[in-house]
Design a protein around this motif. Sequence first.
Motif, short mmCIF file in Angstrom:
data_model
loop_
_atom_site.label_atom_id
_atom_site.label_comp_id
_atom_site.label_asym_id
_atom_site.label_seq_id
_atom_site.Cartn_x
_atom_site.Cartn_y
_atom_site.Cartn_z
N VAL A 263 0.84 -1.21 0.00
CA VAL A 263 0.00 0.00 0.00
C VAL A 263 0.87 1.26 0.00
CG1 VAL A 263 -1.67 1.32 1.35
CG2 VAL A 263 -1.95 -1.15 1.09
N ILE A 264 1.92 1.25 0.81
CA ILE A 264 2.82 2.41 0.90
C ILE A 264 3.49 2.66 -0.45
CG2 ILE A 264 4.97 3.25 1.93
CD1 ILE A 264 4.07 1.81 4.51
N TYR A 265 3.97 1.59 -1.08
CA TYR A 265 4.64 1.78 -2.37
C TYR A 265 3.68 2.31 -3.43
CZ TYR A 265 7.02 0.83 -6.73
OH TYR A 265 7.56 0.96 -7.98
N LEU A 266 2.47 1.76 -3.48
CA LEU A 266 1.50 2.22 -4.48
C LEU A 266 1.10 3.67 -4.22
CD1 LEU A 266 -0.81 -0.92 -4.79
CD2 LEU A 266 0.95 -0.14 -6.39
N ALA A 267 1.02 4.06 -2.94
CA ALA A 267 0.65 5.44 -2.62
C ALA A 267 1.76 6.43 -2.95
CB ALA A 267 0.27 5.55 -1.14
N LEU A 268 3.01 6.01 -2.78
CA LEU A 268 4.15 6.91 -3.00
C LEU A 268 4.92 6.59 -4.28
CD1 LEU A 268 5.56 7.06 0.65
CD2 LEU A 268 4.03 8.69 -0.47
N GLN A 269 4.31 5.80 -5.15
CA GLN A 269 5.03 5.36 -6.34
C GLN A 269 5.46 6.53 -7.22
OE1 GLN A 269 2.71 2.83 -8.89
NE2 GLN A 269 4.45 2.16 -10.11
#
Length: 283
Positions: A263-269
């Motif tokens: 979730v963090i990676y997709l949000a800050l991608q």
Amino acid sequence: MKRRNNPGTYLFLTVLALMWLVPLLWTLYTALRPYAATQQRGYFSVGGGMTFANFASAWSSGFGTYLTNSAIITIPSVILALLLASMVAFAVSRFTWKFNTTLLILFTAGNLLPPQILAMPIYQLFKNIPLPLTVADSGSLLNTYYGVIAMNVGFQIGFCTFVLSNFMKALPEELGEAALVDGASVWRQYHSIILPLCRPALGALATLETIWIYNDFFWALLLVQSGDRLPVTTAINNLRGQFVNNYNLIAAGAMITVIPTLVIYLALQRQFVAGLTLGASKG
């Protein structure tokens, strides 16, 4: 000029992608299989039905508390590492003084030490650092969030300083000179001029540091003995049985652990890719 497609490159990348995906997908499949099916057919088999019971059992074992512990450790660690590293990077990149290169080497040299070498000295040090009993049950830094946060910040600040200092060196020096002419203090230059321009690099580092610190296993295993303070990555050990290991349950716990980082990676991608690309173009 149109670039020619290289089939060998695509084949190589496809093979690498499959090598990365197969273990992940197989872990997910194992987590969805009943324990009885894998006992009867083996883990490297198919069939036997699928169920979400393993996920429910893993979550009911206290994963909500463990995820909260991971957040308590990860969020302050990332903020402190980026804040302190940005200050050091600003000092060694925007000002010329006698020990700036030495200081940068000193900060980055810590990343060359394997954590295992420092395990015993750190354990003894934290054991003998006194804290009030209202803060720590044992009266020391052991078995506290503070100890794990301190170690994560200490090991990550060198890498963050190295990246941010190189990024800040690429910024025009005229920005600082113009700020001095306008009467801006050093602190004003740092937080009002340089830091906003470093947002792409800070976004990329925040993504990396969040994933790295969240996935840390070693320091939490060494410094935390109480089950109610364990982060989720270390708490997976609690799913192991005394005599028989239910790998379906462990796989389900591992998949739950992956969800926050995904979730963090997709949000800050977008910020992550922008930071890497801008840093490369400026280097």
